[in-house]
Design a protein around this motif. Structure first.
Motif, mmCIF file in Angstrom:
data_model
loop_
_atom_site.group_PDB
_atom_site.id
_atom_site.type_symbol
_atom_site.label_atom_id
_atom_site.label_comp_id
_atom_site.label_asym_id
_atom_site.label_seq_id
_atom_site.Cartn_x
_atom_site.Cartn_y
_atom_site.Cartn_z
ATOM 1 N N LEU A 70 0.836 -1.194 0.000
ATOM 2 C CA LEU A 70 0.000 0.000 0.000
ATOM 3 C C LEU A 70 0.877 1.252 0.000
ATOM 4 N N PRO A 71 0.403 2.340 -0.612
ATOM 5 C CA PRO A 71 1.167 3.597 -0.535
ATOM 6 C C PRO A 71 1.265 4.068 0.904
ATOM 7 N N ILE A 72 2.363 4.735 1.223
ATOM 8 C CA ILE A 72 2.615 5.132 2.603
ATOM 9 C C ILE A 72 2.997 6.603 2.660
ATOM 10 N N VAL A 73 2.545 7.269 3.720
ATOM 11 C CA VAL A 73 2.892 8.662 3.993
ATOM 12 C C VAL A 73 3.627 8.704 5.323
ATOM 13 N N ILE A 74 4.851 9.259 5.323
ATOM 14 C CA ILE A 74 5.606 9.428 6.566
ATOM 15 C C ILE A 74 5.143 10.719 7.233
ATOM 16 N N VAL A 75 4.619 10.589 8.442
ATOM 17 C CA VAL A 75 4.093 11.740 9.177
ATOM 18 C C VAL A 75 5.038 12.043 10.337
ATOM 19 N N PHE A 76 5.818 13.117 10.207
ATOM 20 C CA PHE A 76 6.726 13.521 11.283
ATOM 21 C C PHE A 76 5.930 14.316 12.302
ATOM 22 N N ASN A 77 5.630 13.658 13.420
ATOM 23 C CA ASN A 77 4.770 14.246 14.451
ATOM 24 C C ASN A 77 5.596 15.028 15.484
ATOM 25 N N LYS A 78 4.904 15.816 16.286
ATOM 26 C CA LYS A 78 5.487 16.612 17.371
ATOM 27 C C LYS A 78 6.400 17.716 16.837
ATOM 28 N N THR A 79 5.993 18.321 15.733
ATOM 29 C CA THR A 79 6.789 19.418 15.175
ATOM 30 C C THR A 79 6.720 20.671 16.037
ATOM 31 N N ASP A 80 5.792 20.712 16.988
ATOM 32 C CA ASP A 80 5.766 21.836 17.927
ATOM 33 C C ASP A 80 6.946 21.770 18.893
ATOM 34 N N VAL A 81 7.537 20.574 19.049
ATOM 35 C CA VAL A 81 8.704 20.399 19.914
ATOM 36 C C VAL A 81 9.986 20.583 19.111
ATOM 37 N N VAL A 82 10.069 19.862 17.986
ATOM 38 C CA VAL A 82 11.233 19.954 17.095
ATOM 39 C C VAL A 82 10.727 20.029 15.658
ATOM 40 N N PRO A 83 11.073 21.061 14.902
ATOM 41 C CA PRO A 83 10.648 21.137 13.488
ATOM 42 C C PRO A 83 11.201 19.958 12.699
ATOM 43 N N HIS A 84 10.467 19.563 11.666
ATOM 44 C CA HIS A 84 10.857 18.383 10.895
ATOM 45 C C HIS A 84 11.726 18.731 9.685
ATOM 46 N N ASP A 85 12.205 19.977 9.607
ATOM 47 C CA ASP A 85 12.991 20.388 8.432
ATOM 48 C C ASP A 85 14.228 19.519 8.241
ATOM 49 N N PHE A 86 14.874 19.144 9.337
ATOM 50 C CA PHE A 86 16.094 18.339 9.220
ATOM 51 C C PHE A 86 15.776 16.965 8.620
ATOM 52 N N CYS A 87 14.592 16.409 8.918
ATOM 53 C CA CYS A 87 14.200 15.116 8.335
ATOM 54 C C CYS A 87 14.027 15.243 6.822
ATOM 55 N N HIS A 88 13.427 16.351 6.403
ATOM 56 C CA HIS A 88 13.259 16.586 4.968
ATOM 57 C C HIS A 88 14.617 16.704 4.270
ATOM 58 N N GLU A 89 15.551 17.384 4.919
ATOM 59 C CA GLU A 89 16.896 17.527 4.336
ATOM 60 C C GLU A 89 17.606 16.176 4.266
ATOM 61 N N TRP A 90 17.482 15.365 5.303
ATOM 62 C CA TRP A 90 18.123 14.056 5.303
ATOM 63 C C TRP A 90 17.566 13.153 4.214
ATOM 64 N N MET A 91 16.285 13.317 3.905
ATOM 65 C CA MET A 91 15.655 12.470 2.894
ATOM 66 C C MET A 91 15.960 12.936 1.470
ATOM 67 N N THR A 92 16.218 14.207 1.313
ATOM 68 C CA THR A 92 16.418 14.750 -0.038
ATOM 69 C C THR A 92 17.886 15.011 -0.371
ATOM 70 N N ASP A 93 18.727 15.115 0.643
ATOM 71 C CA ASP A 93 20.141 15.423 0.420
ATOM 72 C C ASP A 93 20.996 14.361 1.113
ATOM 73 N N TYR A 94 21.590 13.489 0.340
ATOM 74 C CA TYR A 94 22.393 12.390 0.890
ATOM 75 C C TYR A 94 23.583 12.911 1.687
ATOM 76 N N GLU A 95 24.236 13.941 1.188
ATOM 77 C CA GLU A 95 25.427 14.481 1.851
ATOM 78 C C GLU A 95 25.090 15.070 3.217
ATOM 79 N N THR A 96 23.933 15.706 3.332
ATOM 80 C CA THR A 96 23.534 16.288 4.620
ATOM 81 C C THR A 96 23.388 15.203 5.682
#
Length: 392
Positions: free
Chosen positions: A256-282
């Motif tokens: 089945l198709p899957i959506v990764i939901v980064f929860n608790k962004t009020d504690v820590v923003p999920h921007d770093f997760c997006h960078e890790w997924m899109t930029d291998y070097e980061t």
């Protein structure tokens, strides 16, 4: 695997499963099909709180639609919630169907002498034996019809759908929520939300979880929403990689198709997760920093770092086809992005899963035909041998 008489449901005019028949009909009318969202995630990731926020957002959508001026077309933003966690004591959202109303978790533990996890799996197994009734209820609420499957019912189903689209909302039903609350559900649904047990393996790696997922996918476009604890990922790239591997395993197990939901962004923003997924070097830089900070056990740190680097390279292609978003279940921030990601994943269901489903059905039918031909051939040989003996 046949799910709740799937063969009988598939035996329509064209021999295709009901999800394909309905999808063709909805395409002709230009409408969007109801989407089923199965919320899964590690214990403590915030699945139930997210379910509450999602139901609240759908309720707000309904309220805004009701406030529109007369003559305007109201939004079909309605949700129907299921709770499949038998061990929870409190369900903060209005669950129209609750496994606890059918199975007593503590009684299962007592009668069968099971531990907590064994009792959860046994409760799911017991509930699964009646899940065909759940599918019937969901189809009636979502499509305004009884389960499809017979060609002679198609015209009647289409006429009923057209009547409801024209604004006939008189036949509203009242369903019980969690305990005291009652909620009116009328007309067609847009989303079916399913909350799963906190112990993720009790659902994703059990036979009952597979049956439930396949049953839902045979009637609705179905998407997995994998909830990730963002603050824990921020603490260690290895934790982030572990979550991504689990998401990948669920994708290949359920198809089945899957959506990764980064929860608790009020504690820590999920921007770093997006960078890790899109930029291998980061991500590699984050691994270097983590290795530098953990010098207590050099051998262990080196081993895990090397393994994580190899896995990140393998999953790089996996990330390209993966939908993800950041959500705060506590504040509701990012819920709109969540629904956007779900709608995109529902399109993947149509293009990927349905084709795979049709291929599996064709393979199953081919095996049945081969068995039937082999049986006929053996029967013919037996008859020929009997005729030979009689002539002698």
């Amino acid at each position: 695997m046949n799910v709740f008489g799937l063969e009988e449901k598939e035996e329509g005019a064209s021999g295709e499963p009901p999800i394909l028949t309905r999808m063709k009909r909805y395409k002709k009318s230009g409408q969007k099909m109801p989407t089923c969202v199965i919320v899964v995630g590690m214990a403590g990731s915030g699945k139930t709180t997210l379910m509450t926020q999602l139901q609240r957002s759908l309720s707000v959508g309904n309220a805004n639609a009701n406030d529109e001026e007369e003559g305007a077309v109201p939004s079909r933003q309605q949700g129907y919630c299921l709770n499949l966690d038998p061990a929870t004591k409190l369900v903060p959202f209005g669950a129209s169907i609750d496994i606890r109303d059918t199975v007593d978790y503590k009684e299962v533990m007592r009668q069968h002498g099971l531990g907590p996890n064994g009792a959860i799996m046994t409760s799911l197994n017991l509930f699964t034996t009646k899940f065909d009734q759940v599918i019937s209820i969901l189809e009636k609420r979502a499509y305004g019809e009884e389960p499809a499957g017979h060609a002679e019912q198609e015209e009647e189903e289409e006429s009923e759908q057209v009547k409801e689209e024209e604004g006939n909302h008189d036949d509203k039903e009242t369903v019980e929520g969690d305990g005291e609350e009652k909620k009116e559900v009328g007309g067609l649904l847009e989303y079916v939300l399913v909350d799963t047990p906190g112990q993720i393996e009790a659902f994703t790696w059990s036979a009952s979880g597979t049956i439930i997922s396949e049953a839902l996918a045979s009637s609705f476009p179905t998407v997995l929403a994998f909830v990730v604890d963002t603050p824990r990922c921020a603490a260690s790239p290895n934790t982030f990689m572990s979550n991504m591997l689990y998401a990948c395993s669920m994708l290949y197990r359920t198809r089945l198709p899957i959506v990764i939901v980064f929860n608790k962004t009020d504690v820590v923003p999920h921007d770093f997760c997006h960078e890790w997924m899109t930029d291998y070097e980061t991500f590699q830089e984050a691994l270097d920093n983590d290795s530098t900070n953990n010098n207590n056990n050099t051998n262990s740190s080196s081993y895990y770092s090397s393994l994580t680097r190899s896995l990140s390279l393998v999953l790089d292609e996996f990330y390209n086809e993966l939908h993800h978003c950041g959500v705060s279940a506590a504040t509701g921030d990012g819920v709109d992005d969540f629904w956007t990601a779900i709608d995109l994943a529902a399109q993947d269901f149509e293009t990927d899963y349905l084709q795979d489903l049709q291929n599996r059905i064709d393979e199953q039918n081919a095996r049945k035909e081969a068995i039937a031909r082999d049986s006929i051939q053996r029967l013919s040989q037996d008859i020929a041998q009997e005729d030979t003996h009689e002539e002698r």
